[in-house]
Design an enzyme around this catalytic site. Structure first.
Site, PDB file in Angstrom:
ATOM      1  N   CYS A   1       0.753  -1.185   0.218  1.00 29.44           N
ATOM      2  CA  CYS A   1      -0.033  -0.057   0.172  1.00 29.44           C
ATOM      3  C   CYS A   1       0.958   1.055   0.000  1.00 29.44           C
ATOM      4  O   CYS A   1       1.742   1.376   0.934  1.00 29.44           O
ATOM      5  CB  CYS A   1      -0.857  -0.138   1.051  1.00 29.44           C
ATOM      6  SG  CYS A   1      -1.263   1.487   2.324  1.00 29.44           S
TER       7      CYS A   1
ATOM      8  N   CYS B   1       0.772   3.292   3.193  1.00 32.10           N
ATOM      9  CA  CYS B   1       1.472   2.608   4.187  1.00 32.10           C
ATOM     10  C   CYS B   1       2.954   2.627   4.088  1.00 32.10           C
ATOM     11  O   CYS B   1       3.856   2.806   4.910  1.00 32.10           O
ATOM     12  CB  CYS B   1       0.924   1.329   4.573  1.00 32.10           C
ATOM     13  SG  CYS B   1      -0.815   1.257   4.211  1.00 32.10           S
TER      14      CYS B   1
END
Ligand code: FAD
Length: 432
Positions: free
Chosen positions: A361, A364
């Site tokens: 991600c 993230c």
């Protein structure tokens, strides 16, 4: 008291109240600390390949800065190329190592040109670094990202992909053998199975669950415990943020999610304790840079803002530098064999830094990389940096400084959010 740090929870809470707004103004309002350069897209996970674990949610995406005009003037390619040349160029590391003491490094950058004003050669890794350089194994030099425009919050990244990364961080990089290896050894040592094997198996399981929960193992030395607490504290801080800035997928509203906090943090006080521990460690590292930052040139090509940035950073290091000292790095790496242990510690931390490229991600990965770099920088400052010496200290890159201060900002925000959640839970309990 926060174990392994010489400080009480109350002292840290009080310190956090003193610096919270100031730190926020540094990370949110100054160009120097709100733009981060990193290699977000061009590095492959060096440990496994799993395209299926990529997060496709819009909340996982990151807006990188596409146009040169959107980054501060100083770091634009055309301005940087003007500064290139023998005077402004960074001296290669081998020259730095050999340079006579009376010729300071800053002198080689040209009059009034600080390290943060020139091209960042982050491929020149120092042996004393705890993180891998951002362009190790990559094809590009990285992108600028506005940290303010891409806040750390809930993204929906979860499931086996996210677990695989956390597992790898806890299992493979925490000094202890992976569980499978440990089980195999245990069974080899058991003569004929039976009760002994069952009890050994139970011990291994208990150790494994303690390890995953961030609990200190009985026979662990301080250094190994510290490593584990750092990782668990970072994990706890990330969880706090995603619970604090949570997306209700039904209403589309962002708001704090008390249930999320209760499950991930409130029920696991050791995780909260590890966040406090990280706060003590990182704030001590920032305090240790007080002298260095007094002579640091903050370069964004806006002199008024740069002076303001310096004034705020000076105020921050002054507050953090006041007694009592809340973390004593001198207690670590003292025993015989400390050098080997320190190298092991450093190499394992570098592996955690490589693991960030396995996070599926983008958002993230951005904050994961920034915080691992921030903790790595804190470790470098604590264990490789001597405040009484000038010139012989390892160089501190702009990206490291930005990561360090933003990481402190993240833990500071986590403690404040955790307080708020705690109060809400208490008042809910009283009302019930
Ligand atoms: P996880 O948080 O995935 O935890 C896995 C297991 O680790 C738990 O079951 C527990 O046994 C153990 N554990 C949990 N917390 C701790 C702790 N503090 N100490 C010790 N052990 C612990 N999601 C977002 O929404 N936003 C983000 O910005 C974000 N950033 C991430 C950054 C990284 C580097 C990674 C790897 C993941 C990130 N995620 C983010 C995903 C998020 O961390 C969780 O993995 C996801 O929300 C699923 O949570 P979970 O409840 O399954 O448990």
């Amino acid at each position: 008291m926060v174990s392994d740090a010489c400080v009480s929870y109350g002292t840290i809470n009080h310190l956090n109240e003193q610096i919270y707004t100031l730190l926020n103004s540094i990370t949110q309002d100054t160009d120097f600390f709100s733009y981060y350069r990193l290699n977000l897209f061009n590095k492959e996970c060096p440990f496994w390949s799993d395209a299926n674990s990529m997060c496709g949610n819009i909340a996982c995406s990151v807006n990188t800065i596409e146009s040169d005009e959107d980054i501060p003037l100083t770091w634009r390619a055309e301005e940087l190329s003007k500064l290139e040349g023998p005077k402004a160029n960074h001296p290669p590391r081998n020259i730095q190592a050999e340079r006579p003491k009376e010729r300071p490094l800053q002198g080689m950058l040209g009059e009034g040109v600080g390290e943060s004003c020139v091209v960042e050669y982050d491929d020149e890794c120092d042996d004393r670094d705890y993180c891998v350089p951002e362009d190790e194994g990559s094809t590009g030099k990285g992108d600028y990202v506005s940290l303010v425009d891409n806040p750390e919050r809930f993204t929906g990244y979860s499931g086996s992909g996210a677990h695989q990364v956390w597992d790898a961080i806890y299992r493979e990089n925490c000094f202890m053998k992976p569980m499978a290896e440990e089980l195999q050894e245990q069974s080899l040592n058991v003569p004929t199975g039976g009760l002994q094997a069952v009890s050994d198996f139970r011990n291994v399981l208990q150790k494994e669950s303690q390890r995953l929960e961030g609990l200190p193992l009985d026979n662990e030395c301080l250094e190994k415990r510290v490593f584990h607490r750092l990782i668990s504290g970072m994990h706890a801080s990330i969880s706090t943020h995603l619970c604090w800035d949570y997306l209700n997928q039904t209403t589309g509203q962002w708001h704090p999610n008390l249930e999320c906090y209760k499950e991930r943090l409130h029920k696991h006080p050791e995780r909260i304790s590890n966040m406090y521990f990280n706060y003590a460690l990182v704030s001590r590292a920032v305090a240790k840079l007080r002298k260095h930052l007094q002579s640091y040139t903050f370069c964004t090509s806006d002199p008024t803002q740069d002076a303001e940035t310096k004034s705020r950073v000076t105020q921050l290091t002054k507050i953090l530098g006041e007694p009592p000292q809340i973390f004593d790095e001198n207690l670590m790496f003292q025993d015989p064999g400390a050098q080997g242990l320190k190298e092991d510690f450093r190499n394992r931390f570098r592996n955690v830094s490589r693991l960030m490229d396995c996070v599926g991600c983008d958002k993230c990965r951005l904050w994961g990389k920034l915080q691992v770099n921030g903790y790595g920088t804190a470790l470098k400052v604590l264990f490789e940096y001597d405040e009484t010496k000038n010139g012989e200290n390892p160089p501190l890159r702009r990206t490291e400084l930005v990561a360090l201060i933003n990481t402190l900002g993240r833990i500071s925000h986590s403690l404040a959010a955790s307080h708020s959640f705690h109060r809400a839970l208490e008042s809910g309990q009283h009302n019930a």
